[in-house]
Design a protein around this motif. Structure first.
Motif, PDB file in Angstrom:
ATOM      1  N   HIS A 105     -10.310  -0.854  -2.284  1.00 54.10           N
ATOM      2  CA  HIS A 105     -11.023  -1.154  -3.559  1.00 54.10           C
ATOM      3  C   HIS A 105     -12.119  -2.391  -3.511  1.00 54.10           C
ATOM      4  N   ASP A 153      -2.421  -1.614  -8.972  1.00 52.73           N
ATOM      5  CA  ASP A 153      -3.746  -0.990  -9.187  1.00 52.73           C
ATOM      6  C   ASP A 153      -4.525  -1.648 -10.058  1.00 52.73           C
ATOM      7  N   ARG A 192       2.292   1.800  -3.450  1.00 49.96           N
ATOM      8  CA  ARG A 192       1.082   2.248  -4.508  1.00 49.96           C
ATOM      9  C   ARG A 192       0.885   3.670  -4.212  1.00 49.96           C
ATOM     10  N   GLY A 244       0.206   4.210  -7.957  1.00 47.69           N
ATOM     11  CA  GLY A 244      -0.515   3.143  -8.528  1.00 47.69           C
ATOM     12  C   GLY A 244       0.201   2.475  -9.715  1.00 47.69           C
ATOM     13  N   HIS A 253      -4.670  -7.783  -3.325  1.00 47.50           N
ATOM     14  CA  HIS A 253      -5.846  -7.038  -3.856  1.00 47.50           C
ATOM     15  C   HIS A 253      -6.972  -7.513  -3.573  1.00 47.50           C
ATOM     16  N   ARG A 274       0.964  -1.256  -0.069  1.00 47.40           N
ATOM     17  CA  ARG A 274      -0.042  -0.120  -0.184  1.00 47.40           C
ATOM     18  C   ARG A 274       1.036   1.237   0.067  1.00 47.40           C
ATOM     19  N   GLN A 316      -6.657  -0.999 -12.558  1.00 50.56           N
ATOM     20  CA  GLN A 316      -6.321  -0.505 -13.907  1.00 50.56           C
ATOM     21  C   GLN A 316      -5.444  -1.701 -14.625  1.00 50.56           C
TER      22      GLN A 316
END
Length: 420
Positions: free
Chosen positions: A335, A80, A58, A63, A329, A55, A82
């Motif tokens: 997220h 990330d 990021r 990210g 993740h 974290r 994306q």
């Protein structure tokens, strides 16, 4: 215009990454490689330390993918969602799968030209395997050993799952052959010869029985060749992941009695309603998926690019190792809603199965072809236990309101069974 460059970690960041992420993963691999070790073990501090380190990376680098040097060399770290979408969208031919079984999937290291046969044998993408009826009979038979005593302990679970695996893969004749599951050593060649012999006796519904129908591309009419024996070993090895998932799922259900009662009712009703698909158990499967979201059997996915690949406008040469920290993740509160809480209902939506933030079995071309069979086996065993018994945790004791612990070592799980 100045060419964009990839973010790189500084010396301090590299040291923290190695200490918090790479080194514990290496130790976990060493522990899992020991004879009799339960696969999927993670040290109690590793996920927490690792998540904080990732974290921080990021946040510092916005990210973007970061090049970081670990003990095994430099990797491009995906931080990330994306870039996770690109990771899963890349064809398998562009991002190569590992050459070993590090993904825990039956096709890992499998030649591309044989993937269609593997998909057919495992019935990839079919929620109910064509051999479902026979497999459920095997699992119900073996589950009697699980519930024979008043408790569930890892050693007994491993024994039962291994027997069921041999019967599902090779047939009833192989049920007692414990040597088949051992790692290569003195008995390796003898076990390989017995696998070939069992294939001649295998019932049509077994994985080997289904595989032998593809003699034009999989084997020879007079028996299995070395490659096919190796693939049978991979199928058997994939079942090694089931005990840990089974124990964690039942532990979580023990801490959530309302959900346990709901899946027990589903198990009792399975097959009784007209038109119901045997083995489907959607609510139980959702619990297994949620267990795998919280405690994935493979915390990291590693791929190697086979051609020059672009990430956020930066080109990376062929041979770049790309690391996707799946555990990070899937439990990322930035997220994933209720990231550290057991919420099997999140899997009720069809969109959840396509959500790259949650990937217990991967996505797209890299998705594990044994996904549905693994869910069938694990959910069926859980259902067999819960149909007539209530599960109560002995250790560890979990807070049902969360947050749940970062790691659960199945070796330390003890569950008590009482009749319903």
């Amino acid at each position: 215009m100045t060419a964009r460059t990839t973010a790189r970690t500084g010396r301090g960041e590299r040291a923290r990454f190695v200490a918090a992420h790479t080194l514990p993963a290496l130790v976990r691999g060493f522990v899992n490689a020991r004879p009799g070790a339960a696969r999927g073990h993670a040290g109690p501090g590793r996920p927490r330390w690792s998540a904080a380190t990732l974290r921080a990376l990021r946040e510092r680098h916005g990210g973007a993918p970061v090049l970081v040097r670990g003990l095994g060399g430099t990797v491009l770290l995906i931080l990330d969602p994306q870039d996770m979408r690109q990771f899963y969208a890349e064809p398998v031919g562009s991002l190569a799968l590992p050459a070993t079984g590090t993904d825990g999937c039956a096709h890992t290291g499998f030649r591309v030209e044989r993937r269609a046969v593997d998909d057919s044998v495992l019935a990839t993408g079919q929620s109910v395997h064509p051999s479902c009826g026979a497999f459920l009979s095997v699992l119900a038979d073996e589950a009697r050993r699980l519930t024979a005593g008043g408790s569930l302990e890892p050693a007994r679970v491993r024994y039962v799952v291994a027997r069921a695996a041999r019967r599902i893969v090779l047939g009833d004749a192989a049920a007692e052959d414990v040597e088949l599951g051992r790692r290569p050593g003195r008995s390796h060649d003898r076990a390989g010869a017995r696998i070939a012999a069992y294939a001649d006796l295998a019932e049509p519904h077994t994985l080997v029985g289904r595989a032998r129908r593809h003699t034009d591309s999989l084997g020879r009419p007079d028996g299995l060749g070395p490659d096919q024996v190796g693939q049978v070993r991979q199928w058997l090895a994939a079942f090694d992941l089931v005990p840990g998932v089974l124990l964690r799922t039942l532990l979580l259900l023990g801490a959530h009695p309302a959900e346990q009662d709901a899946v027990a009712a589903e198990a009792r009703a399975a097959g009784s309603a007209r038109g119901a698909a045997p083995g489907a158990l959607p609510r139980m499967r959702a619990c297994v998926r949620e267990s795998l979201r919280l405690y994935p059997t493979v915390p990291d996915l590693i791929r190697t690019t086979r051609a020059e690949t672009e990430w956020r406008g930066v080109r990376h040469p062929a041979g770049t190792r790309v690391l996707l920290p799946v555990l990070f993740h899937q439990r990322d509160p930035d997220h994933v809603p209720a990231a550290h809480v057991f919420v099997p209902g999140r899997w009720a939506s069809r969109e959840a199965d396509r959500d790259v933030r949650m990937a217990p079995f991967g996505h797209a071309g890299g998705r594990c072809p044994g996904e549905q069979l693994g869910l069938l086996v694990t959910a069926a065993l859980c259902a067999e236990v819960l149909r007539g018994h209530r599960v109560r945790p002995v250790r560890p004791l979990l807070d049902p309101l969360g947050p749940l612990p970062a790691a659960l070592d199945p070796q330390n799980i003890r569950l008590r069974l009482t009749r319903r």
